[in-house]
Design a protein around this motif. Structure first.
Motif, PDB file in Angstrom:
ATOM      1  N   HIS A  70       0.844  -1.203   0.000  1.00 15.57           N
ATOM      2  CA  HIS A  70       0.000   0.000   0.000  1.00 15.57           C
ATOM      3  C   HIS A  70       0.881   1.255   0.000  1.00 15.57           C
ATOM      4  O   HIS A  70       0.684   2.171  -0.816  1.00 15.57           O
ATOM      5  N   GLU A  71       1.855   1.283   0.899  1.00 17.20           N
ATOM      6  CA  GLU A  71       2.715   2.467   1.011  1.00 17.20           C
ATOM      7  C   GLU A  71       3.644   2.595  -0.200  1.00 17.20           C
ATOM      8  O   GLU A  71       3.913   3.708  -0.668  1.00 17.20           O
ATOM      9  N   HIS A  74       2.021   4.432  -2.864  1.00 13.17           N
ATOM     10  CA  HIS A  74       2.111   5.882  -2.673  1.00 13.17           C
ATOM     11  C   HIS A  74       3.442   6.411  -3.203  1.00 13.17           C
ATOM     12  O   HIS A  74       3.487   7.447  -3.864  1.00 13.17           O
ATOM     13  N   HIS A  83      -5.497   8.347  -2.567  1.00 10.78           N
ATOM     14  CA  HIS A  83      -5.958   6.970  -2.806  1.00 10.78           C
ATOM     15  C   HIS A  83      -6.860   6.913  -4.044  1.00 10.78           C
ATOM     16  O   HIS A  83      -7.797   6.099  -4.098  1.00 10.78           O
TER      17      HIS A  83
HETATM   18 ZN   LIG Z   1      -2.590   5.148   1.911  1.00  9.40          ZN
END
Ligand SMILES: [Zn+2]
Length: 109
Positions: A70-71, A74, A83
């Protein structure tokens, strides 16, 4: 340094990220200091400074692997993407590459 774990899932998810986004880099840290999140990515105002990812040390390993992905998504798309769809596509691409490289059906297997 040699790898300690032969099948380290964090290394595998980072390798998936680097295969897809070879020009992007970051520093990753375990932390005990996240109160309201499992993970966070901090971007510097200085474009020459790599983003920093912090992952909660309280997470089970399998959950932490998904939070790292998830990170890393980013890091792949930058701070402004939040997101949104661009971030979702990056997260899905990292997930798919991880599953392809590991032969797993899910990141949490
Ligand atoms: Zn996030």
């Amino acid at each position: 340094m040699e790898k300690l774990f032969v099948n380290d899932p964090f290394v595998r998810v980072y390798e998936a990220f680097k295969k897809l986004y070879p020009d992007n880099d970051c520093f990753c840290f375990w932390t005990d200091d996240l109160k309201d999140a499992h993970g966070v990515t901090l971007f510097s105002d200085n474009p020459r400074m790599s983003p920093e990812i912090f992952i909660s040390a309280d997470l089970p390993v399998k959950h932490a692997v998904e939070i790292l992905a998830h990170e890393l998504a980013h890091v792949a798309v930058g701070a402004d993407a939040d997101h949104g769809e661009v971030w979702e596509n990056a997260f899905e691409a990292i997930h798919q590459e991880y599953c392809r490289a590991t032969g797993k059906g899910e990141m949490t297997e």
